[in-house]
Design a protein around this motif. Structure first.
Motif, PDB file in Angstrom:
ATOM      1  N   ALA A  13      40.111  41.425  39.571  1.00 30.49           N
ATOM      2  CA  ALA A  13      39.552  40.650  40.673  1.00 30.49           C
ATOM      3  C   ALA A  13      38.099  41.029  40.893  1.00 30.49           C
ATOM      4  O   ALA A  13      37.746  42.195  40.891  1.00 30.49           O
ATOM      5  CB  ALA A  13      40.351  40.895  41.947  1.00 30.49           C
ATOM      6  N   GLY A  14      37.263  40.024  41.056  1.00 30.98           N
ATOM      7  CA  GLY A  14      35.843  40.275  41.240  1.00 30.98           C
ATOM      8  C   GLY A  14      35.068  40.096  39.958  1.00 30.98           C
ATOM      9  O   GLY A  14      33.888  39.790  39.984  1.00 30.98           O
ATOM     10  N   CYS A  73      36.775  38.369  37.352  1.00 34.98           N
ATOM     11  CA  CYS A  73      37.812  37.598  36.680  1.00 34.98           C
ATOM     12  C   CYS A  73      37.265  36.229  36.289  1.00 34.98           C
ATOM     13  O   CYS A  73      36.695  35.521  37.115  1.00 34.98           O
ATOM     14  CB  CYS A  73      38.996  37.448  37.631  1.00 34.98           C
ATOM     15  N   TRP A 123      33.768  45.103  42.007  1.00 32.73           N
ATOM     16  CA  TRP A 123      32.519  44.729  42.682  1.00 32.73           C
ATOM     17  C   TRP A 123      31.844  45.899  43.373  1.00 32.73           C
ATOM     18  O   TRP A 123      30.745  45.770  43.888  1.00 32.73           O
ATOM     19  CB  TRP A 123      32.771  43.596  43.658  1.00 32.73           C
ATOM     20  N   PHE A 146      38.839  34.850  48.102  1.00 31.91           N
ATOM     21  CA  PHE A 146      38.247  36.006  47.415  1.00 31.91           C
ATOM     22  C   PHE A 146      36.799  35.732  47.025  1.00 31.91           C
ATOM     23  O   PHE A 146      35.898  36.537  47.273  1.00 31.91           O
ATOM     24  CB  PHE A 146      39.083  36.300  46.160  1.00 31.91           C
ATOM     25  N   LYS A 147      36.581  34.558  46.416  1.00 28.11           N
ATOM     26  CA  LYS A 147      35.235  34.269  45.927  1.00 28.11           C
ATOM     27  C   LYS A 147      34.271  34.055  47.086  1.00 28.11           C
ATOM     28  O   LYS A 147      33.095  34.416  46.989  1.00 28.11           O
ATOM     29  CB  LYS A 147      35.252  33.029  45.020  1.00 28.11           C
ATOM     30  N   VAL A 153      33.553  37.707  48.268  1.00 26.09           N
ATOM     31  CA  VAL A 153      32.814  38.581  47.354  1.00 26.09           C
ATOM     32  C   VAL A 153      31.499  37.940  46.918  1.00 26.09           C
ATOM     33  O   VAL A 153      30.451  38.581  46.918  1.00 26.09           O
ATOM     34  CB  VAL A 153      33.685  38.946  46.131  1.00 26.09           C
TER      35      VAL A 153
END
Lengths: 602, 449
Positions: free
Chosen positions: A155-156, A158, A265, B368-369, B372
């Protein structure tokens, strides 16, 4: 909002990384993965004009080599096309169907990664039809994808997350329960598979087949039960297995070493060179909170393409463990050494070194193949000064022991030292090796010994047995990264910074001078070999304010000037080690790149 | 305000000479004079020469340089004024700002667009929601979604913005009264402010640092019975406001300290770049809400009060009247507010609902995106301006297409007003600095950014 335009930030970071992270010049001839090189990007190696064709890409005339991969042509011309299974270093099986584009005249959409371009081809990548299919393919891919982002290591960074956000960003229309598959399947010594997360792109299978040359992975079952697997009784166990984790676009394959340690991240990336062997694979050091968390390969088509070996990835552990963190003086001959400050230890060493040199004693200087070119160059400068002061200098090149069994034709070399070429160059033609050093010690030919780097190609037992030989010396200075039985017998024990803690360069077995960048601060009192040599030289009045004493960059510039003064600029590194220096470049200084800006890896 | 409120204020006539909303609407003047006309007998009293100060006995003095601030008990703002004084008279002054500098603009470059909201709360921290709205509108303008904002969200933004404007003015007026010795109005006005903040706390979860607005709408819908509670609070507030006015408008001490002090002409004010209540005190009826309507401000009837002299008293009077006008807007907004969503349904800009985030991979990735990487704003630059508590609050944003501003500049009205402070206090007494500075309403968080 209408379609998001391609993010310039992302591409500019990628471009900046490429620019700053390849200290070596661009490849002269396209290597095996030549299809990866953006067509038409290198005019010098461009094929004759007859091979150049013009295609219409989204209404724009674009020139590229005939037969070039359409996806690569799109990407190199700034046309964003989503893809999963394509990888520049691997063959294209066109299994993910994510890069479907419209070629005028063809009834069905074609996978760009599997389509060679032909003259006057008209390609559309952003028509409603293409965008609709792209979105539907993502919807398919996500139908069985688990809601794992919060606990997923990928995740981050991906690719699936990125493609979804760029091209899909709407909900699923399916209400059928997700198909469940094994969540934690042990595939081998380094890798765990989460089969639910896998999007069946087969990149990992191709890495094993095409890079490692070991056919260990395969797909089993069909339809939505299809999953990655190893043959019964077999493991994913080859020296390049962790590359599968890098190429995995999702978090299906995770490294046992890295999983659940750090969120992607939060990491910072500093480009450097693997210190594991003479190949000098280009790596990104991923670090945070003053610690290194993993090494990943960095693209360099001349050296390691996109890959590195598993052993190299774990070299970061040596930066953490068994470190010498403070200076000690007065050891040797059975006496315990006292912990002291670096300055006192340096003064202690300098005073004795000066006395020994003025008295005309024989001093052995050890050039370690584990240290940077700059430190080695500095030591060679000090050797000259010592001999003008009256000392007799003997030079030796040492390092860790060669391991012929690890050599292969892919990346791994038998020489486990990252800078043997540089050490040999700066130690001079008359330099002895480690066995010469031991026999000279046995014969009592040396009065003093200065080791810039504590490694010897001996087993631990052999080292322990050989250690008493140094007791006969009047002066033994040892700069070392790690604690060792030999070091403990030195009268001056100086903590040196490890490879990831210094700026400098290594010369690999192809004579390429490659740049190391400081990723983390040295542990304890440790300082770089270059700095320690410079301070001892200063205290001993051997050199006051030479360029190489100022900074690693100044040392590099002076070194390059002095080594390659007689060579033409841009000499072919294949000819000699010195020629490698002629084309060496220190590169731009930059801060570590935050991976939260990197968007996706893999 | 409901009809009952109107009749109450109308019948009580608490504010001497101050026109009621009805009077203003009846007059239909776009820029009405906020400076109340006092009854003739009172004016005569005020102008009674007997009460004028006896001429000072001139003592020989020489200029002296002293510091006022940066930590001064009487200034409500961290500012340093180096004064050259001749006796009690200010001969020269050097106003130095920056004591509350927090690198807002630089911090914004490292934060996603959503993460900037808590920083905007801390700009003008007595009306944080106005800053929230101003920043959100700037980003929305760059995203090109201003026209698509849900109507209810726009109304909520107006409501919380006007409540914030009232709290901003109440703080300014209350503190200024206190600084010239009137402690009671301060307590009463802060009491009203507290009622309003309690409402906002119920809505946003915080009294001061709300971070309530989002790109594409607001964080959540109004709580149950919010409108009714707001009406009740406004009803109570307008009474208290009238009581406060009666303590100030006819107050000889207050008028003596305010009238004719810190005077600036309309030309000068425009030349200095003044906006907001300070500019309007000089008689220029410029109000962003009126002249360049944003959100749904063009659907409300309200007037822009102006002063005539441009002195401190005009700034008091304009602010007092603006509170009433804000109440008028609130009253209309409460009537007009439609039902509907409060956040734009655009997955690449607005966060998906939590239930979907926990249960579907699509929304999980979207969430999430957005967290982040941030909201991807198309490359370009934008200047967007709104009427803040102190004047034209502008945000200038440059986007490079990433989720974080490439550059974010704030046109902070406080900073621009404070530039002219040196001119305003030239020749005034030392004691006049405090009300003059107070009524410019320099808010350190906004001025120093």
């Amino acid at each position: 909002m209408a379609e998001t335009p391609p993010s310039p930030m992302k591409s500019s970071i990628a471009a900046a990384l490429r620019e700053t992270q390849s200290p070596s010049p661009p490849p002269v001839a396209p290597p095996a993965a030549a299809s990866a090189a953006p067509a038409g990007s290198a005019p010098s190696s461009a094929p004759p004009p007859s091979d150049i064709v013009t295609i219409k890409l989204d209404g724009r005339d674009v020139q590229a080599k005939k037969g070039a991969n359409l996806l690569e042509v799109c990407l190199s011309n700034g046309v964003d096309v989503s893809y999963f299974c394509y990888h520049p270093g691997l063959s294209s099986p066109a299994v993910c169907r994510q890069c479907l584009v419209e070629v005028v005249g063809q009834p069905k959409l074609v996978p760009a990664c599997f389509t060679p371009i032909a003259d006057k081809m008209e390609v559309n990548t952003a028509t409603p039809r293409v965008l609709g299919i792209r979105r539907q393919m993502l919807e398919f891919t996500l139908v069985n994808h688990p809601v794992d982002c919060p606990i997923c290591d990928k995740a981050g960074e991906c690719t699936l997350q990125k493609q979804y956000q760029d091209w899909d960003h709407v909900g699923s229309r399916s209400s059928i329960p997700k198909v469940h598959k094994p969540k934690m399947q042990d595939l081998g010594p380094h890798i765990v598979l989460d089969a639910e997360r896998c999007i069946l792109c087969t990149r990992c299978i191709r890495v094993c087949d095409e890079v490692a040359g070991e056919k260990q992975l395969t797909m089993a079952w069909r339809g939505d039960r299809e999953q990655l697997t190893v043959a019964p009784g077999h493991q994913l166990d080859n020296p390049y297995s962790l590359n599968t984790v890098d190429v995995c676009p999702v978090g299906a394959l995770t490294s046992k070493d890295f999983r659940f340690t750090m969120r992607a991240w939060e990491l910072f990336s500093t480009s450097s060179v693997c210190p594991g062997c003479a190949t000098g694979c280009n790596v990104e050091v991923h670090h945070a909170q003053g610690e290194i968390w993993r090494l990943v390969p960095r693209e360099n088509l001349q050296v390691n393409k996109y890959w590195m070996c598993d052993e190299g990835r774990f070299t970061y552990k040596n930066v953490r463990h068994k470190r010498l963190t403070s200076a000690r003086i007065g050891g040797g001959r059975g006496q315990p050494a006292q912990i002291t400050s670096i300055d006192k230890a340096v003064a202690f060493a300098a005073e004795r070194l000066d006395r020994l040199a003025s008295g005309g004693g024989t001093i052995g200087l050890v050039f370690s193949a584990q240290t940077t070119n700059e430190a080695l160059f500095a030591l060679s400068q000090v050797a000259q000064k010592l001999s003008t002061r009256g000392a007799t200098i003997r030079t030796y090149v040492t390092g860790t022991a060669a391991r012929p069994e690890r050599a292969d034709k892919i990346l791994r070399s038998a020489d486990t030292n990252p800078n043997a070429a540089g050490a040999k160059l700066f130690a001079g033609t008359g330099a002895g090796d480690a066995s010469a050093l031991l026999s000279d010690l046995k014969a009592g030919k040396l009065k003093g010994l200065w080791m810039a780097g504590g490694d010897l190609p001996l087993t631990e037992q052999a080292l322990f047995d050989a250690a008493p030989l140094v007791d006969g010396l009047e002066l033994f200075i040892c700069q070392a990264v790690h604690d060792s039985p030999l070091l403990r017998r030195a009268q001056v024990q100086l903590p040196a910074a490890a490879w990831a803690e210094v700026d400098g360069s290594f010369t690999n077995n192809k004579n390429l001078v490659q740049r190391l960048r400081k990723a983390v601060t040295p542990q304890g009192d440790a300082r770089s070999h270059l700095e320690l040599i410079g301070q001892i030289a200063k205290k001993a009045n051997l050199a006051q304010s030479e360029k190489w004493q100022v900074s690693a960059r100044q040392a590099f510039l002076q070194m390059v000037a002095s080594v390659s003064s007689s060579l033409p600029a841009g000499a072919d590194p294949a000819q000699s080690v010195a020629a490698g220096f002629a084309s060496a470049d220190w590169g731009r200084e930059y801060l570590p790149v935050q991976l939260r800006f990197a968007n996706s890896r893999g | 305000m409901s009809t009952t409120t109107q009749s109450k204020t109308g019948s009580k006539k608490l504010a001497l000479g101050m026109p009621t909303p009805e009077e203003i609407t009846a007059g239909g003047i776009p820029g009405i004079s906020a400076r109340p006309k006092l009854p003739p007998d009172l004016m005569a009293k005020l102008n009674n020469e007997e009460l004028e100060e006896v001429e000072d006995i001139e003592l020989p003095t020489e200029p002296m340089t002293i510091n006022m601030g940066p930590s001064h008990p009487a200034t409500h703002g961290t500012v340093r004024i180096i004064l050259t004084i001749d006796g009690e008279t200010v001969r020269d002054s050097d106003v130095q700002v920056g004591y509350l500098h927090r690198c807002f603009e630089k911090e914004a470059e490292a934060a996603t667009y959503t993460q900037v909201f808590p920083y905007t709360d801390r700009l003008n921290y007595v009306s944080p929601l106005l800053n929230n709205v101003g920043f959100a509108l700037a980003v929305e303008k760059l995203l090109g979604i201003v026209d698509r904002l849900p109507e209810r969200a726009s109304y909520i933004r107006v409501i919380v913005g006007e409540i914030s404007r009232i709290t901003d003015h109440l703080t300014c007026l209350g503190a200024s009264a206190m600084e010239v010795g009137g402690f009671t109005p301060f307590l009463w006005m802060i009491k009203v402010r507290e009622w309003l903040w309690e409402l906002l706390e119920e809505l946003t979860g915080a009294r001061l640092t709300h971070s309530y607005v989002r790109i594409g709408g607001v964080a959540q819908d109004l709580p149950e019975h919010f409108i009714e509670k707001l009406r009740a609070v406004l009803e109570k507030s307008v009474e208290v406001l009238g009581e406060c006015e009666s303590l100030l408008v006819k107050n000889r001490i207050f008028r003596d300290r305010m009238d004719g002090v810190g005077t600036i002409s309309a030309e000068d004010a425009i030349a200095w770049g003044w906006t907001g209540p300070c500019l309007r005190s000089t008689g220029v009826p410029y109000d962003v809400r009126k002249d360049h309507p944003y959100l749904v401000y063009d659907r409300f009837e309200f007037d822009v009060p102006v002063g005539s002299v441009g002195d401190n008293y005009d700034r008091v009077a304009v602010r007092l009247e603006e509170i009433r006008q804000s109440m008028r807007i609130l009253d209309q907004a409460c009537k007009q507010i439609p039902a509907g969503p409060v956040l734009l349904d655009e997955p690449r800009i607005c966060m998906p609902p939590k239930n979907a985030v926990y249960n579907t991979i699509e929304s999980m990735i979207g969430h999430f995106k957005l967290i982040v990487d941030g909201i991807k704003v198309p490359p370009g630059e934008v200047y967007s301006y709104t009427e803040g508590g102190n004047g034209e609050l502008g945000f200038y944003i440059v986007s490079d297409g990433s989720g974080r501003p490439y550059r974010c500049h704030v046109r902070a009205p406080s900073f621009i007003h404070t530039q002219a402070l040196s001119k305003l206090i030239l020749g005034a007494g030392i004691a006049d600095i405090i009300p003059t500075f107070g009524l410019i309403n320099m808010i350190g968080g906004e001025c120093d950014r």
